[in-house]
Structures are given as C-alpha cells and as structure tokens.
Design an enzyme around this catalytic site. Structure first.
Site, PDB file in Angstrom:
ATOM      1  N   ALA A 316       7.650 -28.107   5.606  1.00 38.63           N
ATOM      2  CA  ALA A 316       8.508 -27.091   6.256  1.00 38.63           C
ATOM      3  C   ALA A 316      10.324 -28.770   6.568  1.00 38.63           C
ATOM      4  O   ALA A 316       9.800 -29.643   6.134  1.00 38.63           O
ATOM      5  CB  ALA A 316       8.477 -26.867   8.111  1.00 38.63           C
ATOM      6  N   PRO A 317      11.244 -27.412   5.767  1.00 42.92           N
ATOM      7  CA  PRO A 317      12.796 -28.424   5.311  1.00 42.92           C
ATOM      8  C   PRO A 317      13.157 -29.457   7.086  1.00 42.92           C
ATOM      9  O   PRO A 317      12.825 -29.055   8.320  1.00 42.92           O
ATOM     10  CB  PRO A 317      13.185 -27.705   4.562  1.00 42.92           C
ATOM     11  CG  PRO A 317      13.355 -26.719   5.596  1.00 42.92           C
ATOM     12  CD  PRO A 317      11.580 -26.003   5.397  1.00 42.92           C
ATOM     13  N   ILE A 319      14.048 -33.212   8.686  1.00 42.52           N
ATOM     14  CA  ILE A 319      12.837 -34.584   9.312  1.00 42.52           C
ATOM     15  C   ILE A 319      11.494 -34.618   9.191  1.00 42.52           C
ATOM     16  O   ILE A 319      11.648 -34.058   9.980  1.00 42.52           O
ATOM     17  CB  ILE A 319      13.878 -35.512  10.397  1.00 42.52           C
ATOM     18  CG1 ILE A 319      15.472 -35.674   9.630  1.00 42.52           C
ATOM     19  CG2 ILE A 319      12.972 -36.740  10.598  1.00 42.52           C
ATOM     20  CD1 ILE A 319      15.940 -35.883  10.922  1.00 42.52           C
ATOM     21  N   ARG A 320      10.907 -35.686   9.628  1.00 43.26           N
ATOM     22  CA  ARG A 320       9.555 -35.509   9.462  1.00 43.26           C
ATOM     23  C   ARG A 320       9.254 -35.999  11.049  1.00 43.26           C
ATOM     24  O   ARG A 320      10.238 -37.011  12.107  1.00 43.26           O
ATOM     25  CB  ARG A 320       8.614 -35.982   8.670  1.00 43.26           C
ATOM     26  CG  ARG A 320       8.372 -35.877   7.818  1.00 43.26           C
ATOM     27  CD  ARG A 320       7.777 -33.938   7.601  1.00 43.26           C
ATOM     28  NE  ARG A 320       7.381 -34.716   5.399  1.00 43.26           N
ATOM     29  CZ  ARG A 320       7.781 -33.655   4.956  1.00 43.26           C
ATOM     30  NH1 ARG A 320       8.893 -33.361   5.726  1.00 43.26           N
ATOM     31  NH2 ARG A 320       7.486 -33.625   3.480  1.00 43.26           N
ATOM     32  N   GLY A 321       8.510 -34.812  11.801  1.00 45.71           N
ATOM     33  CA  GLY A 321       8.638 -35.182  13.254  1.00 45.71           C
ATOM     34  C   GLY A 321       7.111 -36.821  13.613  1.00 45.71           C
ATOM     35  O   GLY A 321       6.284 -37.069  12.758  1.00 45.71           O
ATOM     36  N   LYS A 337       2.893 -25.877  13.548  1.00 42.19           N
ATOM     37  CA  LYS A 337       2.637 -27.075  13.680  1.00 42.19           C
ATOM     38  C   LYS A 337       0.709 -27.350  13.699  1.00 42.19           C
ATOM     39  O   LYS A 337       0.201 -26.661  14.335  1.00 42.19           O
ATOM     40  CB  LYS A 337       3.167 -26.844  14.930  1.00 42.19           C
ATOM     41  CG  LYS A 337       4.827 -26.683  14.575  1.00 42.19           C
ATOM     42  CD  LYS A 337       5.055 -26.368  15.859  1.00 42.19           C
ATOM     43  CE  LYS A 337       5.728 -27.938  16.291  1.00 42.19           C
ATOM     44  NZ  LYS A 337       6.935 -27.356  17.310  1.00 42.19           N
ATOM     45  N   ASP A 372       8.152 -19.416  21.974  1.00 47.69           N
ATOM     46  CA  ASP A 372       7.273 -19.468  22.142  1.00 47.69           C
ATOM     47  C   ASP A 372       6.229 -19.685  20.941  1.00 47.69           C
ATOM     48  O   ASP A 372       6.552 -19.843  19.918  1.00 47.69           O
ATOM     49  CB  ASP A 372       6.984 -17.502  22.432  1.00 47.69           C
ATOM     50  CG  ASP A 372       5.407 -17.130  23.323  1.00 47.69           C
ATOM     51  OD1 ASP A 372       5.193 -18.038  23.713  1.00 47.69           O
ATOM     52  OD2 ASP A 372       5.205 -15.987  22.836  1.00 47.69           O
TER      53      ASP A 372
END
EC number: 2.7.11.5
Length: 576
Positions: A316-317, A319-321, A337, A372
């Site tokens: 996903a576009p 910043i990486r988590g 996720k 949600d």
C-alpha cells in the site's frame, strides 16, 4: 447410528443453535427502544458489546455439541459434504437463510481450524438466490401522500410510537413540513406518490432514525427522520435528511453497528442498497450488526472482483508501518494488514497485545472516527496476482503468517479495512489552503472524539490517519491504543537545567501532551496551523478534563450528520 442419520441430526443441531443465536440477537436489539426512551446510554454500550460477543459463544456451543455426538476427525469428506446438503434443505423458506449459512461456515471453520475453505463443505457461494422485494411488505410501511404533508407526518407519528412524550410535537411537525417543502420544489412535491419507511427503527448512540425514501415516478430520494431525547427524556425530531451523502455518512464504516430489529435482514439490506447504491451489501449487513455475515458477503464480492480484474496485489502507498505490513489490490477498495514477525525495539508490545487492541476497537463506540476491521484466518490469494516485490517483502517481514502452495498465498491471520488516502500523503499533495485547514481541523476533531469515547489513540502521527472521499479524517492504526484511564497526562518540567529531562522519573504510562505538536504533523506550517485550530490538544489540563468525563462513565452524543441540517431548538446544544 448410520451416516445418513448422523448428518441429518448434526445439520439440525447447527440450525437449532443458529435460531437460538438469532433469537438472542433479536432480544438484545429489541431492547434498544427501552434503553433509548430511558436514556440508558451506558447500558446501550454494554448491549452492543454483548451482541458482538454472543456470536462466538453460540458457535462454541454448537461445536461442543457436535464433538459430543460425532468423532469429527474420523469422518471423511463425504460425511461433511452430505451434511452441507442436509443443512441446505433446512434453509428452504428460512427468513435468515443467508445468516444461517455464515453460522454454518463458522462452525465448520472452528472444527477444522479454517482448513476446509471449500464450497463442497462450506458456503463459499450462497445456496439459494434471494429475490429482493418478495418480502418487502414485511419490512416497509407505505404512507399516502395524496392529502397534505402535515397529514402524512401525523400518520407517521401514529405508526411509529414511543413510550415517552415529545418535547414539542407540533413544532417538530411544522419544521419537518417546512424542511420538506424547502428540499423539494412544487413540481417535485406534486409528483411524489408514496413515502416508504422501513418498519424497524434504527438505534445507535443517543439517536433513533426512521429510514426510508420519497418515491416519484422518475426518481427516489432518501427520507430520514433523526430523533433524539432531551435531558428530561422527552423526544424531539433533530433533523430531516434527504441527501444520499448524509445517509452514506450515517452508514459509514467508522461507526458502531445499528440496533434495528427485523426477521427479514436480507430484505432490509436490499431496501437500503436501493437507497445507497454505492454501498456494498456486505457494508450494510455489517451496519446492522451482522458483521460475521458481512465478512462472508465481502469474501464473495472479493472473489467476484478477482474474476473481473487482472491487476496485482502490491504494498500500500505510504510510510511502512513498524507493526503491520499493509498491502492492497489497486482496483479494490480495501487494504490488507498482517502483523509482522518482529517489531523494532521502540515498539515494546507483543503480537497478542496488537490483537487485543484491535479487539478493543471492535467492542468500543467507534464514533465515526475509527475504521472497522475484519479478521480472517487462512485467507487465500492467487499467487499469480501477487507482485514479486510484495511477495518478497511478505516473506521477509511476515513469514510466520503466510503459507505458499503451488498456486495460492495463504495468509494465516489477516485484518481487512476500508481503503483511505493516508493523511500524510494527502497533506503532501494538496495545495489548496482551505482543504489543508479542513483536513487539520478534522484531524484534531478525530483525536478529541476518540478520546471522548474513552480511547487514547497512542501513536498520533498523521500517517496513522486516513481521509475519506467526504473529507472526514479516520484513525486506523491501533497497536498503541488504550483506555484513557491507562495514561497519566503530565506537564513537562520547567527548568534552566538542559539535562532536566534526563533526570526526570518517567513511568511507562506517562504522557506529555506539550510534546504532541512536535510529532503529530511534521512540517512547521502544518504544526502552526494544527496548534491554532486545536491548541488544547497540547495541554495536559485538556486531557485530564477528558479523563474526568470518561471516568464518570458519561456517554457523549456524536451527531453523524451535518450540523446545518439540525432543527433549531431554544437553548439546546446536543452535539459533540
């Protein structure tokens, strides 16, 4: 006992447990009217939690009974296939057949730990076609419009009755009449032939909604009466909503589930879908509290989308988590996720802690500000649709959560959320000053309203928020959330000693709001604007005040529609 008798009996036991579950679900839902009338707001939150919890309890009861009757792992595939056929026969004419199919899936999924996701044994696809409209008379009241608008409202309030008095019903009916005449011109009013309202009243938070539509030969418009109560527990009409945008926000994915009692949920969903054609049916089932069936319906929609698209899954576009690996299918409106195998030292949390945080959000009032999430086990994606770069990143960061077969990527544990534009990307790309100010104002309101719902967001970096197509800011990163009572909001020490912070005793639950301005948003002009709009967020006193409110158990009133739509009432303000 023969195999045939065994499959018949087990199928009957599963439908028995489903019917018992739905009666329990309906009993809690029906209680919403009394809770609304008596102002039992804390009990309303408890009832919402109970209704979410009861599904897994019912599945557990069904599974326990099956294990008592059958040595399940000694049965072959023919047994389970035949049992599904038996169960399908029991669904003929069942008013909640689609929910019963999902319940059956949950039972089989629990028994086999989600290893038999196969249409031979589960309802990957529905067993029967639902014909919308055949039971419409069970869920809709129709009102004659051939007389006057005033008489129509008289009839509506005769049909929909509450056990508390109105604050001022003549005033409300007059305002409703004026509002309708303002929204529709004379030509439109002359063409109205029917007003239809769903029979169930929709309860959520401190509001009740009569939801329907205005019918004309060539168009229909939403027709929603929003009701609230005052401090004396008197009823009043707060707004008339005729815009699909307002109705869409009311049914938004960041809001808690409605309490709306019906024995024909598919027909209610079909009616709502006609009002909100941009909403998927799985979103509407979820809004009604049938989130498990919403997951089933989502998966069917997902499979259909895969069959009509050819793009690849990719990261996903944004910043990486540090905790979650997030990816998406560009042509589809959700993100996927996965909890990473390892967290950096700065994240002093565990995998179970992350799951608990997501569970806490599920059980909380999401007040239109927390997305949600839906949890899946052994979610399957065609390997040919996974981009090489994503596959490699998943292998490096989430290897314990994935299984690769010859043609599929199987994700053992997964969360799915609605796709939004990350707020940091939006603010980097947006150039219009008024839109930037609106987004930052929304960000501050989002943080404040989450706090008033007794959730401290924890990591408030703007990359952890998204912005919807309606311009509403939503929080979606939950790995550091907690209850407001679990944090100690403190002032920064005032000292000329540059090493004072190094010697300050800081407990793990200490929070210094004065530091928020340094990390919520990065760029200096954004910091200044956020501080101008919501400077109180940087004050310990503000957070302690919210703590005091949540400690008392006060339930706030979060009005989901445009403030301008509310009818004037002398000396009143019920908004948050």
């Amino acid at each position: 006992m023969s195999t045939a008798v065994s499959t018949k009996q087990v199928a009957y036991q599963i439908i028995h447990h489903f019917d018992k579950n739905y009666r329990w679900f309906s009993r809690i839902t029906r209680g919403a009217q009394e809770r609304f009338e008596k102002g039992l707001w804390k009990q309303s939150l408890d009832a919402s939690k109970e209704r979410i919890t009861l599904y897994d309890l019912s599945v557990s009861d069904a599974v326990a009974e099956i294990y008592h009757q059958v040595t399940v792992h000694q049965k072959n595939d023919h047994f389970w296939h035949e049992m599904k056929m038996r169960f399908s026969r029991l669904l003929a004419g069942h008013p909640q057949f689609e929910l019963a199919e999902t319940f059956y899936n949950s039972v089989i999924g629990r028994i086999f730990r989600h290893q038999k996701i196969d249409d031979r044994f589960m309802y990957i696809y529905p067993s029967q076609c639902f014909l919308a409209g055949k039971d419409r008379h069970h869920v809709v009241n129709s009102f004659d419009t051939t007389t006057t608008v005033a008489k129509m409202y008289d009839t509506i309030f005769t049909v929909y009755r509450f056990n508390i008095p109105f604050e001022d019903l003549p005033r409300d009916k007059l305002q409703l009449e004026k509002a309708l005449r303002k929204r529709l011109d004379r030509k439109q009013l002359a063409r109205v032939h029917t007003v239809e309202l769903l029979k169930p009243v929709f309860y959520r938070g401190k509001a009740a909604y009569l939801i329907g539509r205005i019918c004309m030969p060539d168009e229909t418009l939403p027709f929603v009466l929003a009701l609230q109560t005052n401090e004396k527990q008197q009823l009043f009409v707060d707004a008339l909503l005729t815009d699909r945008k307002d109705l869409s926000v009311i049914f938004g994915f960041a809001r808690s589930y409605f309490m709306a009692d019906t024995q024909n949920p598919a027909e209610v969903v079909a009616f709502l879908h006609e009002l909100l054609p941009n909403k998927k049916s799985f979103e509407l089932y979820m809004a009604l509290g049938h989130f498990k069936h919403g997951k089933t319906d989502f998966y069917r929609n997902f499979l259909d989308h895969l069959s009509h698209s050819n793009d690849e899954f990719e990261a996903a576009p944004g910043i990486r988590g540090l905790v979650m690996m997030v990816f998406h299918l560009p042509s589809y409106g959700v993100v996927f996720k996965i909890i990473k195998d390892e967290f950096p030292e700065s994240k002093k949390i565990t995998r179970d802690h992350v799951k608990d945080c997501y569970r806490l959000v599920k059980m909380s009032d999401r007040v239109g500000r927390m997305a949600d999430t839906h949890e899946y086990m052994n979610f399957r994606i065609p390997l040919s649709r996974v981009s090489p770069a994503l596959f490699e990143e998943l292998r490096q960061t989430c290897s314990s959560s994935i299984l690769v077969t010859e043609d599929e990527l199987v994700i053992r544990h997964l969360y799915i959320e609605r796709k939004m534009t990350p707020l940091n990307i939006y603010l980097d790309e947006e150039t219009a000053p008024e839109k930037i100010e609106h987004a930052l104002n929304e960000l501050g309101l989002c943080i404040k309203q989450i706090a008033k719902a007794n959730i401290f967001p924890g990591d408030m970096l703007h990359k952890n928020f998204g912005i919807t197509r309606h311009g509403r800011v939503i929080f979606y990163d939950y790995d550091e959330i907690c209850l407001m009572s679990e944090r100690n909001f403190r002032e920064l020490p005032k000292s000329d000693d540059p090493f004072a912070m190094d010697t300050l005793s800081v407990a793990p639950n200490d929070v210094f709001p004065e530091q928020f301005e340094h990390f919520i948003v990065g760029k200096m002009h954004l910091k200044r604007l956020l501080k101008k709009l919501h400077g109180d967020l940087m004050s310990p006193a503000y957070w302690k005040q919210i703590q005091a409110v949540t400690a008392r158990g006060d339930v706030q009133n979060f009005t989901p529609y445009n403030e301008a739509m509310r009818f004037p009432r002398e000396g009143s303000d019920t908004s948050v």
